[in-house]
Write a protein that holds these residues in place. Structure first.
Motif, PDB file in Angstrom:
ATOM      1  N   PRO A 243     -32.746  35.606 112.151  1.00 43.51           N
ATOM      2  CA  PRO A 243     -32.111  34.775 111.123  1.00 43.51           C
ATOM      3  C   PRO A 243     -30.598  34.781 111.279  1.00 43.51           C
ATOM      4  CG  PRO A 243     -33.809  36.174 110.166  1.00 43.51           C
ATOM      5  CD  PRO A 243     -33.640  36.616 111.582  1.00 43.51           C
ATOM      6  N   PRO A 244     -29.946  33.620 111.204  1.00 45.23           N
ATOM      7  CA  PRO A 244     -28.535  33.535 111.560  1.00 45.23           C
ATOM      8  C   PRO A 244     -27.590  34.374 110.701  1.00 45.23           C
ATOM      9  CG  PRO A 244     -29.309  31.481 110.584  1.00 45.23           C
ATOM     10  CD  PRO A 244     -30.514  32.307 110.868  1.00 45.23           C
TER      11      PRO A 244
ATOM     12  N   ASP B 278     -27.944  23.819 114.908  1.00 45.44           N
ATOM     13  CA  ASP B 278     -26.815  23.232 114.196  1.00 45.44           C
ATOM     14  C   ASP B 278     -26.618  23.945 112.852  1.00 45.44           C
ATOM     15  OD1 ASP B 278     -24.884  21.589 113.040  1.00 45.44           O
ATOM     16  OD2 ASP B 278     -25.789  19.750 113.781  1.00 45.44           O
ATOM     17  N   ASP B 279     -27.698  24.106 112.100  1.00 44.20           N
ATOM     18  CA  ASP B 279     -27.634  24.849 110.832  1.00 44.20           C
ATOM     19  C   ASP B 279     -27.118  26.265 111.060  1.00 44.20           C
ATOM     20  OD1 ASP B 279     -28.579  22.820 109.218  1.00 44.20           O
ATOM     21  OD2 ASP B 279     -30.606  23.618 109.042  1.00 44.20           O
TER      22      ASP B 279
ATOM     23  N   GLY C 251     -23.812  34.612 122.066  1.00 43.50           N
ATOM     24  CA  GLY C 251     -24.551  33.571 122.761  1.00 43.50           C
ATOM     25  C   GLY C 251     -25.778  33.201 121.947  1.00 43.50           C
ATOM     26  N   LEU C 252     -26.005  31.913 121.744  1.00 38.21           N
ATOM     27  CA  LEU C 252     -27.124  31.440 120.929  1.00 38.21           C
ATOM     28  C   LEU C 252     -27.971  30.432 121.698  1.00 38.21           C
ATOM     29  CD1 LEU C 252     -25.758  30.723 117.317  1.00 38.21           C
ATOM     30  CD2 LEU C 252     -27.473  32.414 117.986  1.00 38.21           C
TER      31      LEU C 252
ATOM     32  N   TYR D 258     -31.937  26.466 107.654  1.00 33.31           N
ATOM     33  CA  TYR D 258     -31.301  27.692 107.163  1.00 33.31           C
ATOM     34  C   TYR D 258     -30.343  27.341 106.033  1.00 33.31           C
ATOM     35  CZ  TYR D 258     -32.966  29.593 111.610  1.00 33.31           C
ATOM     36  OH  TYR D 258     -33.746  29.967 112.673  1.00 33.31           O
ATOM     37  N   SER D 259     -30.224  28.252 105.094  1.00 31.87           N
ATOM     38  CA  SER D 259     -29.329  28.009 103.964  1.00 31.87           C
ATOM     39  C   SER D 259     -28.720  29.314 103.479  1.00 31.87           C
ATOM     40  CB  SER D 259     -30.094  27.330 102.821  1.00 31.87           C
ATOM     41  OG  SER D 259     -31.157  28.149 102.361  1.00 31.87           O
ATOM     42  N   LEU D 260     -27.650  29.177 102.726  1.00 28.38           N
ATOM     43  CA  LEU D 260     -27.010  30.299 102.038  1.00 28.38           C
ATOM     44  C   LEU D 260     -26.862  29.896 100.578  1.00 28.38           C
ATOM     45  CD1 LEU D 260     -24.177  31.066 104.623  1.00 28.38           C
ATOM     46  CD2 LEU D 260     -26.210  32.476 104.213  1.00 28.38           C
ATOM     47  N   LYS D 261     -27.254  30.760  99.676  1.00 28.93           N
ATOM     48  CA  LYS D 261     -27.277  30.413  98.257  1.00 28.93           C
ATOM     49  C   LYS D 261     -26.414  31.392  97.461  1.00 28.93           C
ATOM     50  CE  LYS D 261     -31.951  28.536  98.806  1.00 28.93           C
ATOM     51  NZ  LYS D 261     -31.516  27.147  98.857  1.00 28.93           N
TER      52      LYS D 261
END
Length: 286
Positions: free
Chosen positions: A80-81, A130-131, A102-103, A153-156
């Motif tokens: 997970p990023p 991209d996310d 590196g991704l 992916y999200s950040l809340k």
């Protein structure tokens, strides 16, 4: 002819073999002691004969002094990023600023799915990467609270940190048109492998990256371009090839693979790298 006039760097692609962890660590220490600039480690968590890449990078971070470390490339579907960003920043702080990120999209979907990861279409994989870039940058931002509403992916309202010790680069292992566009618009570096993209195809791929960068208002020369090398060549053949790639195809970093034989590694840092640097420097002064 394309030369972005970036400093040349030379590295080694260390296989994370689990059969003899002591030998794997010793190889990493040797790469550092010999004066290589970069040490990349592939990331295939589903491969039983490999050590975990981040665990190995962390161990090598504590046992080396100057070489810069990076996953070549991290398997995003299994990492997970936000957690990956925290791990990378933590290791960067511990090593005094010697880590790059590196991704990659993942690519090997059967073993990824077997480990419980998502199975993505090519379009979904690019969108997820991209996310991930947005999430990682927000996590390194130093802001008190961050939000991001992405498709994958999200950040809340997360509280990010720590901030890396240096402006850490995000380098993408990219080949297809949409991935190359993403390098140009959002990444700090491009990390292709010779086995997937032959030298004669670099010019067109670089052109695509540059067009995307220009459209996004970015300076193409700011993008690091590191090439994973494969195959067996004489020192003279490597010198000729890498000089050409530097002056005509815009590459500036070269990561050698193969057995961690001290004689072969010395040939890179004592013969190949100095000759390439000298020839490129002379051409740039003209």
């Amino acid at each position: 002819m394309t030369d972005y006039r970036r400093p040349l760097e030379f590295g080694y692609f260390l296989e994370p073999g689990a059969a003899d962890p002591g030998a794997t660590l010793a190889a990493g220490r040797l790469v550092d002691a010999l004066g290589f600039d970069l040490l990349g480690i592939q990331d295939h968590p589903y491969q039983p004969r490999f050590l975990d890449t981040w665990t190995l990078l962390s161990a090598l971070g504590a046992q080396t002094r100057r070489v810069r470390l990076f996953p070549d490339v991290a398997s995003l579907p299994l990492r997970p990023p936000a957690v990956l960003a925290k791990a990378a920043a933590s290791l960067d702080l511990i090593t005094g600023g010697r880590v790059e990120l590196g991704l990659g999209t993942g690519a090997f979907w059967d073993p990824i799915a077997a480990m419980g990861g998502p199975r993505r279409t090519p379009g979904e994989a690019v969108a997820a990467l991209d996310d991930a870039i947005e999430v990682v940058r927000l996590w390194w931002s130093g802001e008190r609270s961050v939000r991001y509403d992405g498709t994958h992916y999200s950040l809340k309202g997360s509280h990010p940190g720590p901030v890396p010790a240096h402006p850490m680069g995000i380098w993408l292992g990219a080949y297809g048109p949409k991935m190359l566009d993403l390098v140009g618009t959002k990444a700090d570096g491009w990390l292709p492998s010779m086995g997937y993209l032959a030298p004669e195809k670099l010019k067109e791929a670089n052109r695509r990256i540059d067009m995307a960068a220009g459209a996004a208002g970015r300076e193409p020369s700011r993008i690091n371009r590191v090439y994973n090398l494969m195959g067996d060549r004489s020192a003279a053949e490597w010198i000729d090839l890498l000089t050409t790639l530097s002056l005509e195809h815009g590459m500036n970093g070269y990561v050698f693979s193969g057995p961690a034989d001290e004689a072969a590694l010395r040939r890179v840092v004592e013969e190949i790298a100095p000759a390439v640097r000298e020839t490129v420097a002379k051409e740039r002064r003209r």
